[in-house]
Design an enzyme around this catalytic site. Structure first.
Site, PDB file in Angstrom:
ATOM      1  N   CYS A 110      23.406 -94.779 -48.215  1.00 46.80           N
ATOM      2  CA  CYS A 110      23.267 -94.298 -46.828  1.00 46.80           C
ATOM      3  C   CYS A 110      21.872 -94.534 -46.280  1.00 46.80           C
ATOM      4  O   CYS A 110      21.590 -94.146 -45.141  1.00 46.80           O
ATOM      5  CB  CYS A 110      23.614 -92.814 -46.739  1.00 46.80           C
ATOM      6  SG  CYS A 110      22.417 -91.710 -47.538  1.00 46.80           S
ATOM      7  N   CYS A 135      18.431 -92.993 -51.007  1.00 48.36           N
ATOM      8  CA  CYS A 135      19.752 -93.466 -51.411  1.00 48.36           C
ATOM      9  C   CYS A 135      19.987 -94.897 -50.943  1.00 48.36           C
ATOM     10  O   CYS A 135      19.734 -95.241 -49.788  1.00 48.36           O
ATOM     11  CB  CYS A 135      20.811 -92.529 -50.813  1.00 48.36           C
ATOM     12  SG  CYS A 135      22.507 -93.056 -51.091  1.00 48.36           S
ATOM     13  N   ASP A 145      27.649 -97.884  11.933  1.00 46.59           N
ATOM     14  CA  ASP A 145      26.379 -98.608  11.945  1.00 46.59           C
ATOM     15  C   ASP A 145      25.231 -97.639  12.216  1.00 46.59           C
ATOM     16  O   ASP A 145      25.425 -96.521  12.718  1.00 46.59           O
ATOM     17  CB  ASP A 145      26.390 -99.702  13.000  1.00 46.59           C
ATOM     18  CG  ASP A 145      27.347-100.839  12.635  1.00 46.59           C
ATOM     19  OD1 ASP A 145      27.675-100.969  11.440  1.00 46.59           O
ATOM     20  OD2 ASP A 145      27.759-101.580  13.544  1.00 46.59           O
TER      21      ASP A 145
END
Length: 534
Positions: A114, A111, A345
């Site tokens: 599409c 097509c 820490d």
């Protein structure tokens, strides 16, 4: 396989085939009736079907251009739809037989509208279903978004111009190609997986289809100044990528170009194509889920998260590395985000009842684990390095639950124990000076510490020391217990940071002071919520 089992499977297959055939016959009848009811409108545009049959357009796109919105009918093949439309065209024209275009006897070409995306939509179903089965999400629903070739935008625009040139008006109520593609795929997925299409589903699929042959169809618009379309190439993540050619850019460009100008630069109707589209990618993502708890760190050589400078690791182990992989695997997540209520820490221990944390599980295949399973995972984590890191109170969380962790940055308090050194031997006078602040709060002002200036804005922060207590040791050492507002820089409070923190422990005891070891004893934050711990 037994004879009885073979017979049962055969009968089941025959029944399924008969049911499918009956459904297709019902769909054909629905389309025939609908076209009959629309005969007045079709006569008003008596050549609209002739226009569609004059170009290599698939049956599904023909229905789109006719504005047909009984979506289930699109499950009929392109050939089946074209047979019905051709018969209707012959009836409108007053013929007794279908028009002789020969499309039924000839192989249908790709097509031009599409580029085969909805014409051969079913050909993509196997890949989608295989991906769903391989990912094995624990879920009952799915949602799907689709990305189709940009060329379909240009080609549908071209056909609309062709339609207007032939009929004098634009196609009315053109159906979006993406709607049809999404439904054709989704319905098949529902039947083959047992999942249900739900636009609010947590599982989102992105299905992208490409068509190499027509990928440059829109480029001609860059030569039409009025289109405003500018496509550039830039370097990103070590790859050359094009920007400016997204679907929304092309849609806008098409609206700015007149039909006459479009027709002068592009083919109307579009040129034929010879190849079918292909799957570009399938992405599947699920909304994040959350799990959290509290962690304890018993050693001074583990960072909270992986810690490195360049390629050099400054700590071999991290809390997140020890804790998170086990949970990530249990949820079968792609990744995780590790979020904590503050941080310590690497050389600071986290004791007491631990520091609150949560994990955001990114794209989890399993959305929920029962409390019993989480307790098993908690026990497993606590066997990995029990002398270094442990967790407690692991629980499933809702998005609202995790807000307390971030909100707590401004409201929580913390308790510490610090082993401190003083340049002068510790005296009772020094201890009394510190203990004068036991259960007596005061405010300190801290300029951004020198050690974090490279990553923190220069400013003065006012923080509350809620309580301060000293316990003398021999010689130059004492233990200091502190209860402080969140965000207080404890090390800088002890040594003063070259006068950038005022007052400091050093100024209180009247000599130089430094911190040798620091432990967090308590993070005063209720987390996880008690309701989740059962």
């Amino acid at each position: 396989m037994s004879e009885k089992k073979r017979e049962s499977d055969t009968l089941e297959g025959v029944h399924k085939k008969l049911k499918q055939d009956a459904n297709r016959d019902a769909l054909k009848l629905r389309l025939q009736i609908a076209l009959g009811d629309a005969s007045t409108e079709l006569r008003r545009h008596s050549t609209c079907l002739d226009v569609l049959f004059s170009i290599p357009c698939c049956g599904r796109c023909m229905l789109r251009f006719l504005g047909y919105r009984d979506y289930e009918v699109y499950e009929l093949s392109s050939t089946e739809i074209k047979e019905i439309l051709d018969a209707r065209r012959a009836h409108i024209a007053g013929a007794t037989v279908a028009s002789a275009d020969g499309f039924v006897d000839s192989p249908e070409i790709v097509c031009i509208a599409c580029v085969g995306t909805i014409q051969y939509a079913e050909s993509f179903v196997d890949e989608v279903v295989d991906r769903i089965n391989n990912e094995a999400y624990v879920i009952k629903t799915f949602n799907m978004n689709v990305t189709l070739p940009t060329s379909t935008l240009v080609r549908n625009h071209s056909i609309s111009i062709y339609w207007k040139n032939k009929l004098g008006s634009n196609p009315q109520d053109l159906v979006d190609i993406k709607e049809i593609f999404k439904l054709l795929i989704s319905w098949q997925v529902e039947r083959r997986t047992g999942l249900t299409l739900d636009f609010s589903s947590e599982l989102r699929m992105q299905v992208a289809v490409c068509h190499e042959e027509t990928k440059e169809d829109h480029v001609f618009l860059t030569k039409l100044k009025e289109s405003g379309l500018v496509i550039k190439t830039k370097r990103e993540n070590r790859k050359n990528i094009q920007v400016g050619d997204g679907r929304h850019h092309v849609v806008k460009a098409l609206t700015l170009v007149s039909n006459e100008r479009f027709a002068s630069a592009a083919s109307v109707p579009p040129k034929e194509v010879t190849t079918k589209p292909a799957m570009e990618f399938i992405e599947m993502t699920r909304e994040s889920v959350y799990v959290g708890g509290r962690y304890l760190k018993y050693t001074r050589d583990v960072s909270q998260t992986p810690w490195s400078i360049g390629t050099t690791m400054l700590a071999e182990l991290s809390v997140s590395g020890i804790v998170c992989d086990t949970l990530k695997e249990a949820y079968r997540a792609d990744d995780y985000k590790f979020v904590t209520a503050g941080r310590e820490d690497a050389n600071v221990r986290m004791l007491g009842n631990g520091r609150p944390f949560y994990m955001e599980m990114v794209n989890p295949r399993i959305p929920f684990l029962p409390y019993e399973r989480l307790k098993e995972l908690e026990a497993k984590i606590n066997t990995i390095m029990p002398d270094k890191v442990q967790v407690r109170s692991i629980a499933s969380l809702e998005p609202d639950d995790i807000k307390v962790v971030k909100d707590g940055e401004d409201t929580k308090t913390k308790s510490y124990s610090a082993l401190c050194w003083t340049s002068n031997p510790v005296t009772q006078k020094m201890v009394d000076a510190v203990n004068a602040y036991n259960n007596k709060s005061f405010i300190i002002e801290q300029q951004t510490p020198i050690r974090v200036l490279q990553r923190r804005a220069q400013m003065i922060r006012k923080k509350e020391i809620i309580s301060l207590k000293a316990i003398p040791l021999e010689g130059h050492f004492l233990v200091v217990h502190l209860h402080t507002e969140a965000g207080t820089y404890i090390k800088e409070f002890v040594h003063g940071d070259l006068g950038r923190t005022q007052p400091s422990l050093a100024s209180i005891v009247g000599c130089e002071a430094d911190i040798m070891e620091l432990d967090v004893l308590e993070v005063d934050l209720e987390f996880p919520p008690p309701s989740r711990l059962k």
